[in-house]
Motif scaffolding. Structure first.
Motif, mmCIF file in Angstrom:
data_model
loop_
_atom_site.group_PDB
_atom_site.id
_atom_site.type_symbol
_atom_site.label_atom_id
_atom_site.label_comp_id
_atom_site.label_asym_id
_atom_site.label_seq_id
_atom_site.Cartn_x
_atom_site.Cartn_y
_atom_site.Cartn_z
ATOM 1 N N THR A 264 65.436 -33.690 28.659
ATOM 2 C CA THR A 264 64.545 -33.465 29.808
ATOM 3 C C THR A 264 64.739 -34.564 30.847
ATOM 4 O O THR A 264 64.842 -34.286 32.050
ATOM 5 N N ASP A 265 64.778 -35.802 30.385
ATOM 6 C CA ASP A 265 64.979 -36.937 31.313
ATOM 7 C C ASP A 265 66.261 -36.760 32.115
ATOM 8 O O ASP A 265 66.287 -36.926 33.333
ATOM 9 N N ALA A 266 67.336 -36.428 31.394
ATOM 10 C CA ALA A 266 68.640 -36.316 32.061
ATOM 11 C C ALA A 266 68.650 -35.137 33.043
ATOM 12 O O ALA A 266 69.193 -35.250 34.153
ATOM 13 N N ILE A 267 68.042 -34.021 32.659
ATOM 14 C CA ILE A 267 67.994 -32.861 33.564
ATOM 15 C C ILE A 267 67.204 -33.221 34.825
ATOM 16 O O ILE A 267 67.618 -32.917 35.944
ATOM 17 N N ASN A 268 66.078 -33.898 34.630
ATOM 18 C CA ASN A 268 65.266 -34.293 35.793
ATOM 19 C C ASN A 268 66.056 -35.206 36.731
ATOM 20 O O ASN A 268 65.935 -35.104 37.948
ATOM 21 N N LYS A 269 66.845 -36.089 36.157
ATOM 22 C CA LYS A 269 67.651 -36.985 37.004
ATOM 23 C C LYS A 269 68.794 -36.206 37.656
ATOM 24 O O LYS A 269 69.128 -36.423 38.817
ATOM 25 N N PHE A 270 69.397 -35.301 36.914
ATOM 26 C CA PHE A 270 70.520 -34.511 37.439
ATOM 27 C C PHE A 270 70.104 -33.729 38.679
ATOM 28 O O PHE A 270 70.790 -33.756 39.702
ATOM 29 N N ILE A 271 68.958 -33.052 38.607
ATOM 30 C CA ILE A 271 68.571 -32.189 39.739
ATOM 31 C C ILE A 271 68.183 -32.998 40.976
ATOM 32 O O ILE A 271 68.122 -32.469 42.070
ATOM 33 N N ALA A 340 82.591 -36.008 15.852
ATOM 34 C CA ALA A 340 81.184 -35.780 15.496
ATOM 35 C C ALA A 340 80.186 -36.478 16.407
ATOM 36 O O ALA A 340 79.002 -36.143 16.402
ATOM 37 N N ASP A 341 80.649 -37.456 17.205
ATOM 38 C CA ASP A 341 79.661 -38.120 18.065
ATOM 39 C C ASP A 341 79.474 -37.417 19.414
ATOM 40 O O ASP A 341 78.593 -37.782 20.184
ATOM 41 N N VAL A 342 80.259 -36.392 19.694
ATOM 42 C CA VAL A 342 80.045 -35.646 20.949
ATOM 43 C C VAL A 342 78.927 -34.617 20.713
ATOM 44 O O VAL A 342 79.083 -33.674 19.943
ATOM 45 N N CYS A 343 77.800 -34.831 21.367
ATOM 46 C CA CYS A 343 76.628 -33.959 21.128
ATOM 47 C C CYS A 343 76.052 -33.349 22.402
ATOM 48 O O CYS A 343 75.110 -32.561 22.335
ATOM 49 N N SER A 344 76.590 -33.737 23.573
ATOM 50 C CA SER A 344 75.968 -33.240 24.800
ATOM 51 C C SER A 344 77.039 -32.812 25.799
ATOM 52 O O SER A 344 78.171 -33.310 25.773
ATOM 53 N N ALA A 345 76.673 -31.878 26.690
ATOM 54 C CA ALA A 345 77.624 -31.433 27.729
ATOM 55 C C ALA A 345 76.896 -30.705 28.848
ATOM 56 O O ALA A 345 75.768 -30.229 28.679
ATOM 57 N N ILE A 346 77.596 -30.644 29.987
ATOM 58 C CA ILE A 346 77.094 -29.881 31.136
ATOM 59 C C ILE A 346 78.296 -29.192 31.787
ATOM 60 O O ILE A 346 79.420 -29.714 31.736
ATOM 61 N N ILE A 415 83.742 -28.852 32.388
ATOM 62 C CA ILE A 415 82.682 -29.212 31.436
ATOM 63 C C ILE A 415 82.817 -30.703 31.114
ATOM 64 O O ILE A 415 83.916 -31.190 30.807
ATOM 65 N N ILE A 416 81.703 -31.404 31.235
ATOM 66 C CA ILE A 416 81.689 -32.850 30.980
ATOM 67 C C ILE A 416 80.956 -33.089 29.657
ATOM 68 O O ILE A 416 79.855 -32.586 29.453
ATOM 69 N N PHE A 417 81.580 -33.856 28.775
ATOM 70 C CA PHE A 417 81.011 -34.100 27.441
ATOM 71 C C PHE A 417 80.571 -35.553 27.285
ATOM 72 O O PHE A 417 81.034 -36.434 28.019
ATOM 73 N N GLY A 418 79.714 -35.785 26.308
ATOM 74 C CA GLY A 418 79.315 -37.158 25.996
ATOM 75 C C GLY A 418 78.523 -37.205 24.707
ATOM 76 O O GLY A 418 78.161 -36.171 24.152
ATOM 77 N N GLU A 419 78.248 -38.440 24.273
ATOM 78 C CA GLU A 419 77.487 -38.584 23.024
ATOM 79 C C GLU A 419 76.058 -38.092 23.186
ATOM 80 O O GLU A 419 75.456 -37.561 22.270
ATOM 81 N N PRO A 421 72.842 -37.011 26.517
ATOM 82 C CA PRO A 421 72.699 -36.585 27.919
ATOM 83 C C PRO A 421 72.820 -37.730 28.921
ATOM 84 O O PRO A 421 73.309 -37.539 30.029
ATOM 85 N N LYS A 422 72.373 -38.920 28.507
ATOM 86 C CA LYS A 422 72.437 -40.049 29.444
ATOM 87 C C LYS A 422 73.904 -40.404 29.745
ATOM 88 O O LYS A 422 74.279 -40.658 30.886
ATOM 89 N N LYS A 423 74.722 -40.379 28.698
ATOM 90 C CA LYS A 423 76.145 -40.695 28.905
ATOM 91 C C LYS A 423 76.835 -39.612 29.735
ATOM 92 O O LYS A 423 77.727 -39.906 30.528
ATOM 93 N N VAL A 424 76.423 -38.374 29.530
ATOM 94 C CA VAL A 424 76.982 -37.284 30.347
ATOM 95 C C VAL A 424 76.597 -37.514 31.814
ATOM 96 O O VAL A 424 77.430 -37.401 32.717
ATOM 97 N N LEU A 425 75.345 -37.868 32.018
ATOM 98 C CA LEU A 425 74.846 -38.104 33.378
ATOM 99 C C LEU A 425 75.608 -39.269 34.036
ATOM 100 O O LEU A 425 75.992 -39.185 35.209
ATOM 101 N N ASP A 426 75.856 -40.338 33.279
ATOM 102 C CA ASP A 426 76.611 -41.482 33.826
ATOM 103 C C ASP A 426 78.001 -41.034 34.279
ATOM 104 O O ASP A 426 78.511 -41.480 35.301
#
Ligand code: PXL
Length: 432
Positions: A264-271, A340-346, A415-419, A421-426
């Motif tokens: 939720t935090d990352a989505i709020n920052k993304f938008i 296994a440490d990749v858990c988030s993407a947009i 598609i951007i991946f990361g461990e 959501p915060k890392k994806v956002l960065d």
């Protein structure tokens, strides 16, 4: 999201402003508060009420509305005519959703709205309401019925709507022994929403309901969805109610899990990223976050709708749900099998300029070509799963970003991946 709660202080923290701080915080909303009155009460007894002066009420409102972007307002205890008129004057020009929870009496029989102020409440507060949420007793009082009258609920709701509230929800009507229902009156339709009844008296459920309702309404602009969400939220809070003092139990709102909070935090920052609308593809965007060791997309949290473009703004349409995303979640699932440490993407829009920025950054970029996919796979299997595997094969190291250039009738995509959501956002912030 910023929501303003206007109401009374309840030092037991079961209801009023303190309850709203708990509810909105659990939903990751920043809550602004304006106090109309201070009550002294606990779980057995309602003590005194001291309304605040007009001066400090006006000053609170001015300070808050001049500084913050407010997405919606919840009005609870207003107590007397002076407070009612002051609120009306300050809020009548605001063009944001306002929910009015017309509290008249507390469970412990304290007066939250003076009898003498009911006329002014009808005249000045009800017309401010996008949605008003009286219980049965409050609905009868506000519609000038005898409190024991048998007039049909729909008729009462219509009377309140005629006083100026766009939508009316009469809450907590006992329809069967084990069932409790809300009557919803929208502009041109009315319907009932029913749910299971929990047999206990509690302190806080009314506030939980109206707070959850405005939260969902701001997000989806859909009354029926908001009522369902608020009912579920309140049901949980009553189920988890705790006897903290000597008297009636206080409802307890569930704290959201870390996965929901972080996403939720990352989505709020993304938008809120400047000009981010330029990066939303035609098929829109999803942002996902997986539990550790996901077995299927059901272990991956995503938006049940999408992050969508609305002119130059970007808004979240839908709620976070496990299994809410298919496409981006499948991409994470495929990546997670390899790393296994990749858990988030947009997913974001494919643009040559974005690809150049990724190449200039230190991120690892890989790709797949959808034209190489077999006809059999296209029809029978998951294209995205095939593509991600292919892109991993095409790269020496686990990629941060994977793109494809589309195919006949298929939009190209990044598609951007990361461990997390915060890392994806960065990563996004480096390339948009
Ligand atoms: O739940 C209604 C309510 C709202 N606001 C205040 C209250 C109560 C119920 O006790 O005390 C301040």
């Amino acid at each position: 999201m910023n929501i303003l709660s206007i109401g009374g202080s309840d030092p037991s923290s079961g209801a009023g402003i303190q309850s709203d701080i708990k509810t909105f915080s659990s939903l990751n909303v920043h809550v602004l508060t304006i106090i109309t009155a201070i009550t002294s009460q606990n779980t057995t007894n309602f003590g005194r009420v001291e309304p605040v002066s007009k001066k400090i009420l006006e000053s609170q409102i001015q300070n808050i509305i001049s500084d913050f972007k407010i997405d919606g307002i919840k009005i609870g205890m207003v107590y007397n005519s002076e407070i009612i008129k002051t609120l009306h004057k300050q809020l009548k020009k605001m063009e944001i959703p306002i929910i009015v929870d017309p509290v008249i009496k507390s469970t412990t029989n304290g007066i939250l709205l003076k009898k003498r102020a009911i006329k002014d409440f009808q005249k000045f507060i009800i017309p401010l309401a996008t949605i008003i949420t009286p219980n049965e007793f409050e609905a009868r009082v506000l519609s000038n019925e005898n409190e024991n009258s048998k007039t049909a609920h729909t008729k009462i709701a219509i009377k309140i709507q005629e006083m100026g509230s766009k939508n009316v929800i009469i809450t907590g009507i006992k329809t069967k022994k084990t069932e409790i229902s809300d009557l919803v009156l929208e502009r041109n339709s009315n319907y009932w929403i029913s749910g299971g009844k929990i047999n206990n008296t509690n302190h806080g459920s009314g506030d939980n309901f109206s707070a959850a309702l405005i939260f969902s309404y701001i997000k989806n602009k859909n009354i029926q969805k908001a009522v369902k969400f608020a009912k579920q939220f309140t049901h949980e809070s009553i189920k988890n109610a705790k006897k903290i003092g000597k008297g009636i139990p206080i409802t307890e709102v569930k704290k959201q899990d870390k996965i929901t909070n972080d996403l939720t935090d990352a989505i709020n920052k993304f938008i809120e990223i400047k000009n981010i609308y330029k990066n939303i593809p035609e098929c829109q965007t999803n942002f996902v976050y997986s539990k550790q060791k996901p077995k299927s997309t059901k272990d991956i949290l995503g938006i049940s709708g999408r992050i969508v473009k609305a002119g130059k703004r970007v808004v979240v349409a839908g709620d976070l749900e496990y299994g809410g995303s298919k496409h981006v979640a499948t991409a994470v699932l495929a990546m997670n099998k390899k790393s296994a440490d990749v858990c988030s993407a947009i997913n974001i829009k494919y643009q040559e300029s974005t690809i150049s920025k990724i190449k200039k950054s230190k991120m690892i970029l890989s790709y797949y070509d959808r034209r190489e996919e077999s006809q059999f796979n296209k029809i029978k299997k998951s294209s995205i799963k095939w593509g991600i595997k292919k892109a991993i094969k095409n790269s020496k190291n686990i990629p941060d970003v994977i793109f494809h250039k589309g195919d006949f009738g298929k939009e190209p995509m990044i598609i951007i991946f990361g461990e997390n959501p915060k890392k994806v956002l960065d990563k996004i912030l480096k390339i948009v």
